[in-house]
Design an enzyme around this catalytic site. Structure first.
Site, PDB file in Angstrom:
ATOM      1  N   GLY A  30      19.854  39.642  23.403  1.00 56.02           N
ATOM      2  CA  GLY A  30      18.907  39.519  22.166  1.00 56.02           C
ATOM      3  C   GLY A  30      18.916  38.121  22.669  1.00 56.02           C
TER       4      GLY A  30
ATOM      5  N   LYS B 276      -0.425  36.793   8.403  1.00 52.73           N
ATOM      6  CA  LYS B 276       0.429  36.702   7.679  1.00 52.73           C
ATOM      7  C   LYS B 276       1.553  37.160   9.093  1.00 52.73           C
ATOM      8  CE  LYS B 276      -0.694  41.239   5.617  1.00 52.73           C
ATOM      9  NZ  LYS B 276      -0.315  42.016   5.058  1.00 52.73           N
TER      10      LYS B 276
END
Lengths: 1488, 441
Positions: free
Chosen positions: A239, A942
């Site tokens: 991760g 965005k």
């Protein structure tokens, strides 16, 4: 160690991986366990990565208990087990240097009273290494330290020794892999299959261990060093820690209060966090520190990666208090994480609060625990398995090998929570702001209102377009199209310091979060006050804090805090002002004074410092609040006084969400935007906002809170505490000097403004308000969001728009040249490329390659049908197909009719098919009709955000292309739920490549700093093309602040990408495309020189088709019929594909002319040739003269453009065999039954087969059950992905993540291995994110599954016997039956379809996200019948015992089912029913 | 786009033709606000771009829509010192480039909105004289037409002492003496002059300034005396009685309405006459309306250029000014309009009076070198009966000697005849130049 070169910065590296662990519960040490764990590692090869030489791995390693017998057998004289320390050391090859380092170690060992008794040269097999690994291969030695009898003490001493040695040797070639009396680590820059071969030690049958932990690394680039391979000293991590910058900073700041009994003064082991290492390494450093300080391993883990503990989480209050107490001491280390950890006795695993990485485990009846990223990595006889499961979000599973015990999460957490009376401490010490009552009330109005507004550079847009909408709607305002204005550094207007910064965001290497649908993990709670000394000793005293529910304080709240005299709190106000007359020097001195004063305040025991610019007057100007906060924050960190106080900012500058985010990001704990409140007060008084002040202010604050959550979540961060001080921004156009002095950032991408520049702007702004004249109360309108002649410069001017439209309409090249000169020859630079000049060496134009070649490099940027009209979308497709280039479907899918329809022989089908997080209409048929499949990771306007197409915009056609129902809202989640990490991306690429082996796979990223390393990761994930999208790119609708403040210029992103790819020798395998406000041939050449080989056009394309840049796309009111679905407006569309053909042809002609001027015949010869760019210094102004383009223009030697294809490794997938075996059915129809064995390395099984079927039969597929395949074993990821109608898969065994992804009509059933002993419904049989984006088909699972089952399902039917969190998220259609319990947040964002859940514990409602759904018992017959038939099918497909039980006692069980109905869906069902009734009534009447 | 465009409309022809009062009517406030709400607040406002003054239409229309009239006035007056002029007589370049003109052929009623803002402002008393600190420097402006007026207001704000010289008895130039009252009533100018005088601007009327000998005692000069020379038609019979320049008649009519009396010999009137207007522009159109009001028997207008297309002209696409057939209120009042006619000679009735004009049809052929097409007579001649001809064929661009460095040109005097709005813009521009020049003195 590779150094910073050009824009490449090793700080930006990311990694992710596969992890695994095998433990003998009883502590029996065997070699078999070592051997098996290496096999586990080898079977996760696909989760790691290799360099461009296809040989060097990114890193692999194994952690084991110290093999005492093996060591003895080497003839090394060591004392008994656990009485000595050992570990590998990476040393330089140079003998002299090596010996000197060993001498240092010897000295340090001696200093601790121990003895370095032996140094063993560890045998290695260097021959197998790849070039990159060989080049950096260390000399590996194993050292032995003896001399202490006390075991725990020995670990501490060994830790100290290591830290001392690290302090003394600063050399990238030196690294102590581990040094412990319990465990040791073997690792290196190896691939997972090389580990065993490289270290022959590991193959010795005498090498035994009861614990083995393995890790295989996938780094985003190929400079992984030997030391960065994992496991580290305690853990292996899969991760990424998103908040790492902040965590490291706070850790440093915190060192002064971390004195511990066992370790003594922290300065002795400073720094706790070893510099220049990865996020995982830093985490390991801190974890190790806490454990060595006396904290238990699970305690430290729970503190560093806390569960979410707000009211939506089902954990005990006692545990919540534990977490809250610790949240005061330390911010979470936030980000996707599967952590495996061990200290040699305890071994365990844990997931982050959101469970974003997979971890599956099984326990055998002979006492083995196997835990890994995937299941099935090693063969285990099914009859021996007694339990199968997966780690759950925020939960720990622990094994104590000394006692042979498995300790479950609840037991551990209960133990931790009971250690101290945390609840009592909190209620005694911690103060809640809302409960403080001072009886005082602070006014919102301010004196000198207009003067102040002007001095803080308020514009009418700030008020009308930002503050007013926020007050009215409690939301940030929306806007559309891109940002075509100047960078702050290029503007001649004075700028707020905020304007120089850009938000960073997560892409690929970690997922953004959905702050709305997954609010349960988000928190804006802040604590302010001083953290006490010695926080390692639990004490009530540490809770003396004020809790703020969110960081924006009203004037009254601030006043309360300011005057708080409660429980010994005290505050100090420091004015952030300087004497204007003293200029920059005055400002610098004032900042220095502020820092000193802050330090003094801390010494005086002040709990929090309020930085205020309220005192601004005629002679005193405000220091930019961000500068003041950041300077003080960094100063206090450097003098180790930061955690003893909190900073609150009271500033008139603050008005937007971005401002608040920046202040928090640079260290503030709370802010008070008093001028914004004054504006609101004024608006309310004038009646311009028709709300009372209280409500208006409340809405404004709510809008900021929502916006903050969005900004946090973009980076994948869930709590403001870990965001604070994390500096997740980048500055564009600030000088190196300024950044390093005040912002703790070492480098500046393009240099820029110095403190003098800032002071000048501050002075000008101050003069606007406090000049000689009384200022006009009508504020200026500066044209931020719309063009004004006297306002901020925009690239798209009316001249440019009308000339381009005229040129392309008339087909006039002369007019086009006029357009180019309007755009290129503007007086003031708008973009960085406007400073470029080219080195010329003219040749005749006719020698240059033809325009028809060049035009193929021009690509239609992604615009979804839905955002733009059918007419516009098809015109684009026709134009680009005519030119043999490619247009892009956008994320909204494509009407399948267009795959097969032509206009004048030109296909209507977009050649690029986009796959975005919403997966709208992504079926096998869609994919096989692509020449390029684009994975949209982020969108320029965005990045890191999702989107929502409101139900009223979803008409029949849009609903059809998106496989949904008209009228139902469609939500695009912020992340791809199958890309939380880089190896996940590799998997998705592999899936898509299997479905359509002919299509190129591209990945669209948005420019930000660090995008280069991500692009390198993308290249290693085997993408054929990477798109770097500039932040200026357009959009149909996005929060206005995202358009302005997220992402960076394409020049910077592109340049970093090119440099990193070339540096890695990866550029030759991947094409680079760029987009973002490109318009003219000059733009194309500029970008080509920076490294792009293809060019995307979005806004320009729409303008050619008639767009006037109204910026009204989000209102559906586009008056030219481009960005609207309204039939009346669409009729006004006046564009034509020919206009676009003209445009692209002109563009190509223009490029040819420029190529001729540059002196090149072939386009590819200029790609990456930054040496042909010169900077036109005549364009510099006083402000821009400090810009420095040298990093951006650094040319790295190597292959500069794409010359070869990727190796996709799809030649011998299992599907090839299945296709061959079912060839006759695919070609002629009929029926076939097949069966195969399957293991976890058989990934995406069924995808290629489905592609074949779709190619032959389209979406219709084959007749039901034409191809029936039975698999036995553990299926790899993406089992049955995109499975087509007519194909039925039956899996006997188990499956990993992403089963039935994009299911396209096929049928899947999964049942446990034959002979299993456990109850199927209690065990995990398949992983996370099953049925993601499924459009039709069926799946029956005889067991439980992981997180996010049926996410974004739009039509498939599923029956499962229990699920993890977020089941049915964003679902828009289909049926889901859960015969068992579910996790949290069921049905979040579910707008269509139905779910039936067996609520056996009668607590299901607690687990639901009720925002969009209603719960009912199943009362109508139709519902009951449907449910029964689904359960019958489930029984037929899997033979489920539970299903049988239910069917046998149907009346009893059916009463326990809850039906979940989305409210929108219910409305539509009702409407349909009404319609049917009406029809019936009509017909009845006719009969009379 | 759900609100249809609503023009305020004009007074009925039979009513208006009898007097010189303004033809245009006004909407009530709520209808006006509704009209203002039609503005879409474009991301790229072409209206604003097209306006020579750079008026910020979206901003003040939004203010009107919200009923914030005072704000609207402030926003409008920030870029335009004489919205009451342009609000009445501007051809409204803004409306031609309005996005709604492109999309639904019904632009926002920008001009009328503008007019209603300023009238609202006068009515509510928002328009008040200001006092500005004096800087002690003096500027003379020769010509009190729109350019001169505009420059004077700007310079006065900046603290200069400004004196306007004009040969006519009052200020306004062509706005006062060229434009008929039925388009712009002169009280509108008087009202503004009163404010200007209170703000300290000095007027010196009936003064013909010799441009080669500018009045002494000023730090800078602005020459904004317009285009004194009308284009003449030097064909046989030019000297006949009954052939006048358009302005001769228009000016006289305006003076007459202002109270000046003329002897019968001096009088130029269309009363009882058959009038031929030569020239198809705005001045020609003003002549038509004036003639009707004077009691002409008939009015004919001829134009040498071809008839422009009706409605849409592909040669001048949006957002450019469309070269299309324009029908004014004066045309509506009755007039024969003809195109492609050149005048060959004026015909004498034998007594020195005009009795008709010989005209000839022409053709226009494209110019092989580009640019303006070439005229080709066809030989097809005819005689138009008339006893009065008004020449409305535009003005000659004035030529100026090399002036001293403190002398600046503005308006038509600088650029040749053009729109009032351009003159106003030029006035603002020159004021800024003068300020820049004098600031450093």
């Amino acid at each position: 160690m590779i150094k910073t070169r050009g824009l490449y910065d090793p700080q930006n590296e990311h990694d992710a991986c596969g992890i695994g662990m095998m433990v003998d519960l009883k502590g029996n040490k065997t070699h078999e366990l070592v051997d098996s764990s290496l096999t586990i590692l080898e079977n996760m090869k696909h989760r790691g990565a290799e360099a461009a030489d296809n040989k060097s791995g990114d890193g692999a390693g194994i952690m084991l208990q110290i093999p005492h017998e093996f060591i003895l057998l080497q003839g090394i004289p060591v004392p008994e087990r656990l009485k000595y320390g050992t570990g590998l050391v990476f040393l330089p090859k140079d003998k002299k240097l090596r010996d000197s380092y060993l001498d240092i170690i010897r000295e340090e060992v001696a200093r601790m009273g121990l003895e370095l008794t032996h140094v063993r040269e560890v045998p290695v097999n260097s021959d197998i290494l790849g070039d990159a690994a060989k080049a950096t291969e260390p000399f590996t030695a194993q050292i032995f330290v003896t001399g202490s009898s006390e075991q725990e003490g020995l670990e501490t001493l060994l830790y100290k020794i290591r830290k001392h040695v690290e302090q003394r040797i600063d050399d990238g070639d030196f690294y102590i892999v581990s040094l412990s009396s319990r465990i040791m680590v073997y690792k290196g820059m190896l691939s997972s299959t090389q580990l065993r071969e490289y270290y022959p030690d590991l193959s010795s049958p005498f090498f035994t261990s009861a614990i083995a932990m393995v890790h295989s690394r996938f780094s985003t680039n190929t400079f992984p060093t030997w030391s960065l391979a994992q496991p580290f000293r305690m853990l292996a991590h899969n991760g990424e820690i998103n908040t790492i910058r902040g965590n490291r900073g706070w850790m440093e700041a915190r060192e002064s209060v971390l004195t511990s009994k066992t370790l003594g003064e922290v300065s002795d082991i400073h720094p706790i966090v070893q510099p220049n290492m990865s996020d995982s390494a830093s985490f390991d450093n801190v974890l190790e520190f806490f454990v060595r300080s006396g904290m238990s391993l699970p305690h430290a883990m729970a503190m560093m990666i806390p569960e979410s503990f707000n009211e939506k989480n089902p954990i005990s209050n006692k545990l919540k208090a534990f977490y809250e107490y610790h949240s005061i001491l330390m911010e979470p280390w936030d980000g996707p994480a599967a952590m495996l950890f061990t200290d040699g006795r305890y071994a365990g695993g844990m997931l982050d609060r959101n469970g974003l990485r997979p971890a599956r485990y099984l326990i055998t009846d002979d006492g083995k625990l196997i835990m890994a990223s995937e299941t099935g990595t090693i063969h285990v006889d099914a009859t021996k398995v007694i339990e199968k499961g997966k780690l759950q979000p925020g939960k720990i599973l622990l094994v104590d090998t000394d006692n042979g015990q498995i300790i479950r999460n609840d037991e551990i957490k209960n133990m931790l929570a009971s250690e101290c009376p945390y609840s009592e401490w909190l209620s005694e010490g911690r103060v809640e702001l809302a409960k403080l009552k001072s009886g005082r009330k602070a006014e919102d109005a301010v004196q000198d209102y207009t003067r102040r507004l002007r001095a803080f550079d308020y514009t009418r847009e700030d008020i009308d377009r930002v503050i007013v909408p926020m007050c009215q709607t409690a939301q940030e305002p929306l806007s559309s199209m891109g940002n075509d204005t100047q960078l702050a550094v290029l503007s001649d207007r004075p700028q707020l310091l905020f304007n120089y910064f850009r938000q960073q965001f997560a892409q690929v290497t970690n997922p953004p979060i959905d702050p709305i649908r997954e609010e349960l993990v988000m928190s804006l709670t802040e604590y302010i006050g001083a953290v006490g000394m010695n926080i390692l000793t639990p004490s009530e005293g540490h809770c003396k804090m004020v809790r703020l529910p969110q960081p924006v304080l009203t004037n009254t709240e601030l006043d309360t805090l300011r005057n708080i005299r409660y429980k010994g709190f005290n505050t100090e106000i420091l004015p952030i002002l300087y004497e204007k007359a003293k200029g920059a020097k005055g400002m610098a001195d004032a900042i220095q004074d502020l820092c000193r004063q802050a330090e003094k305040s801390v010494e005086a025991g002040i709990n929090y410092i309020i930085l205020s610019d309220r005192g601004i007057d005629d002679t005193h100007a405000a220091i930019p609040s961000l500068l003041a906060v950041s300077a003080i924050h960094h100063y206090l960190v450097s003098v180790q006084k930061r955690v003893q106080t909190a900073l609150i900012v009271e500033s008139g500058e603050i008005r937007e969400v971005m401002h608040v985010a920046l202040l928090m990001g640079y260290g503030a704990s709370a802010v008070n935007p008093y001028m914004a409140f004054a504006v609101i007060d004024d608006l309310v008084k004038k009646g311009e906002i028709q709300l009372d002040l209280e409500t208006a202010r409340h809405n404004y604050i709510k809008a900021i809170d929502k916006g903050l959550k969005k900004i946090l979540s973009k980076m994948g961060i869930s709590t403001i505490r870990s965001y604070r001080g994390a500096k997740i921004f980048e500055a564009i156009g600030l000088s190196q000097e300024l950044l390093s002095k005040y912002f703790g950032t070492a480098s500046s991408t393009i240099g820029g403004v110095t403190l003098e520049g800032l002071a000048k702007d501050a002075e000008r702004m101050h003069g606007q308000g406090f000049g000689a004249d009384t200022p006009d109360s009508v504020l200026p309108f500066v044209g931020q969001y719309s063009f004004r002649k006297d306002g901020i410069r925009h690239a798209w001017t009316p001249e440019a728009i009308s000339t381009l439209q005229l040129a392309t309409r008339l087909g006039s090249y002369k007019k086009f040249q006029e357009f180019c000169s309007i755009v290129d020859d503007k007086k003031e630079p708008l973009f960085l490329r406007d400073f470029f000049k080219f080195k010329t060496n003219p040749i005749p134009v006719d020698e240059v390659e033809p325009a028809s070649n060049i035009v193929k490099r021009f690509i239609g940027a992604a615009m979804s049908f839905g955002a733009i009209s059918k007419e516009a979308h098809e015109a684009i497709a026709i134009a680009l197909n005519t030119l043999e280039s490619r247009s892009n479907t956008g994320e909204g899918g494509e009407d399948s009719e267009r795959f097969y329809n032509n206009v004048d022989g030109v296909s209507l089908s977009s050649k690029i098919k986009q796959v975005a997080s919403g997966r709208f209409g992504v079926t096998a048929e869609y994919l096989v009709n692509a020449k390029e499949i684009q994975i949209k990771v982020a969108q320029g306007a965005k990045p890191g955000e999702g989107g929502q197409l409101p139900g009223f915009k979803v008409n029949e056609v849009i609903a059809r292309t998106r496989n949904s129902i008209a009228g139902i809202s469609l939500i695009s989640p912020p992340p791809h739920h199958d890309i939380y990490s880089i190896e996940d991306l590799a998997q998705l690429i592999f899936d898509l490549k299997n479905v359509n082996p002919e299509a190129k796979i591209s990945v669209k990223l948005v420019a930000e700093s660090g995008v280069g390393t991500i692009a390198a990761g993308v290249a290693k994930a085997k993408a054929d093309l990477v798109v770097i999208s500039g932040s200026e790119g357009g959009t149909g609708a996005s929060p206005a602040s995202s358009i302005r403040y997220a992402g960076v210029s394409p020049e910077i992103g592109l340049s970093e990408t090119q440099q990193t790819l070339v540096l890695n020798d990866l550029r030759k395998e991947i094409e680079v495309q760029v987009d973002g406000q490109l318009k003219t041939p000059r733009d194309v050449i500029s970008m080509a020189l920076l490294g792009a080989g293809e060019f995307g056009f979005g806004t320009a394309q729409l303008i050619v088709l008639g767009c006037l840049l109204m910026r009204k796309c989000h209102t559906n009111a586009c008056p030219v019929g481009v960005a609207t679905q309204d039939p009346a407006l669409r009729a006004k569309f006046r564009g034509h594909s020919q206009y676009l053909i003209n445009y692209y042809t002109f563009l190509a002609e223009g490029v040819r002319e420029l190529l001729a001027q540059l002196g090149f015949r072939r386009f590819e010869d200029i790609i990456g040739r930054t040496d042909l760019i010169e900077i036109d210094s005549t364009k510099f102004t006083e402000k821009t003269s400090h810009l420095d383009f040298s990093r951006m223009l650094t040319k790295i030697d190597g292959a500069l453009f794409k010359t070869q294809d990727q190796h996709h490794l799809i030649d011998d997938v299992l599907d090839r065999k299945i296709i061959a075996d079912s060839k006759s059915v695919i070609e002629k129809g009929g029926k076939v039954d097949l069966s195969y064995d399957i293991i976890n390395t058989n990934r995406s099984t069924g995808a290629m087969l489905s592609g074949e079927v779709a190619k032959h039969y389209g979406h219709e597929g084959l007749a039901d059950d034409s191809i029936n395949v039975t698999f036995k074993g553990s299926a790899g990821q993406s089992f049955g992905a995109f499975l087509m109608k007519g194909v039925s898969f039956k899996l006997v065994g188990e499956a990993n993540d992403y089963v039935g992804k994009g299911l396209s009509g096929g049928r899947i059933s999964i049942l446990p291995f034959e002979g299993t002993k456990y109850e199927a419904q209690d065990n995990i049989i398949a992983g996370n994110t099953i049925l993601y984006g499924a459009t039709s088909g069926e799946i029956f699972i005889n067991g439980r599954v992981g997180e996010r089952f049926a996410v974004r399902n739009s039509g498939a039917t599923a029956v499962v016997e229990g699920t993890g969190d977020h089941c049915c998220e964003y679902m828009t259609g289909g049926r889901v039956v859960v015969l068992g319990t579910t996790g949290r947040n069921f049905a979040a964002g579910m707008s269509g379809g139905l779910a039936y859940v067996w609520d056996k514990n009668h607590d299901f409602d607690y687990y639901c996200n009720m925002d969009m759904i209603e719960l009912d018992l199943i009362e109508d017959k139709a519902g009951r019948d449907e449910l029964r038939s689904l359960i019958e099918k489930h029984y037929a497909a899997t033979g489920s015992k539970l299903a049988k039980q239910m069917l046998d006692d149907w009346e009893h069980y059916v009463g326990e089912f809850i039906q979940v109905t989305p409210i929108e869906y219910r409305r539509i069902l009702q409407e349909e029913r009404m319609k049917a009734l009406q029809q019936k009534i009509d017909s009845v009447q006719r009969d009379y | 786009m759900t609100v249809p465009r609503q023009d305020a409309g004009h007074r009925p022809i039979h009513e208006r033709i009898a007097d010189f009062s303004e033809v245009e009517q006004t909407l009530n406030d709520s209808s006006r606000q509704l009209q203002a709400s039609r503005c879409m607040d474009c991301g790229v406002p072409f209206c604003h771009w097209a306006c020579p003054l750079g008026n910020k239409q979206p901003e003040w229309q939004d203010a009107v829509y919200k009923g914030k009239w005072e704000l609207a006035y402030k926003l409008l007056s920030a870029t335009n010192d004489f919205p009451e002029f342009t609000g009445r007589i501007c051809p409204a370049l803004c409306e031609k480039s309005c996005a709604l003109n492109l999309c639904i052929d019904a632009p926002v009623t920008v001009r009328e909105n503008e007019c209603s803002i300023i009238e609202h402002a006068f009515r509510e008393g928002y328009v008040q004289p200001n006092t500005y600190a004096r800087n002690g420097k003096k500027v003379a402006i020769i010509g009190a037409g729109p350019a001169g007026l505009s420059a004077s207001v700007r310079l006065n704000c900046l603290g200069y002492d400004v004196t306007l010289f004009d040969k006519m008895p009052s200020a306004g130039g062509l706005v006062r003496y060229g434009i008929p009252n039925f388009k712009l009533d002169k009280y509108v100018i008087d009202r503004r002059m009163a404010i200007m005088e209170q703000e300290g601007i000095k007027f010196q009327f009936n003064t013909m300034v010799d441009l080669n000998d500018l009045p002494k005692g000023f730090d800078a000069y602005i020459i904004s005396n317009g285009t004194p020379t009308a284009r003449d038609l030097k064909i046989p019979g030019r000297e006949l009685k009954g052939v006048y320049f358009a302005l001769q008649m228009l000016t006289q009519q305006n003076l007459r309405l202002a109270g000046k009396e003329f002897t019968p010999e001096e009088t130029v009137s269309a009363k009882g006459k058959k009038v031929l207007v030569i020239g198809g522009g705005d001045t020609g159109s003003d002549c038509i309306g004036t003639c009707h009001r004077q009691g002409a028997v008939s009015v004919t207008q001829i134009e040498i250029m071809p008839k422009p297309p009706v409605g849409y002209n592909p040669a001048t696409p949006w957002p450019q000014w469309p070269n299309i057939l324009k029908t004014t209120t004066s045309h509506e009042e009755g007039c024969e309009r003809r195109w492609c006619l050149t005048s060959n000679k004026f015909l004498d009735d034998g007594k020195g009076n005009l009795k008709g004009v010989e005209v000839e049809t022409v053709e226009w052929v494209p110019n092989p070198e580009g640019g303006r097409p070439i005229m080709k007579p066809t030989g097809q001649k005819e005689i138009i009966d008339c006893d009065m001809v008004l020449l409305a064929m535009g003005f000659l661009k004035p030529e100026h000697p090399q002036y001293a460095e403190n002398v600046f040109l503005a308006g038509d005097a600088k650029n040749g005849a053009s729109l009032v709005v351009r003159a106003l813009a030029s006035g603002r521009e020159v004021a800024a130049q003068v300020d820049a020049y004098l600031k450093n003195k």
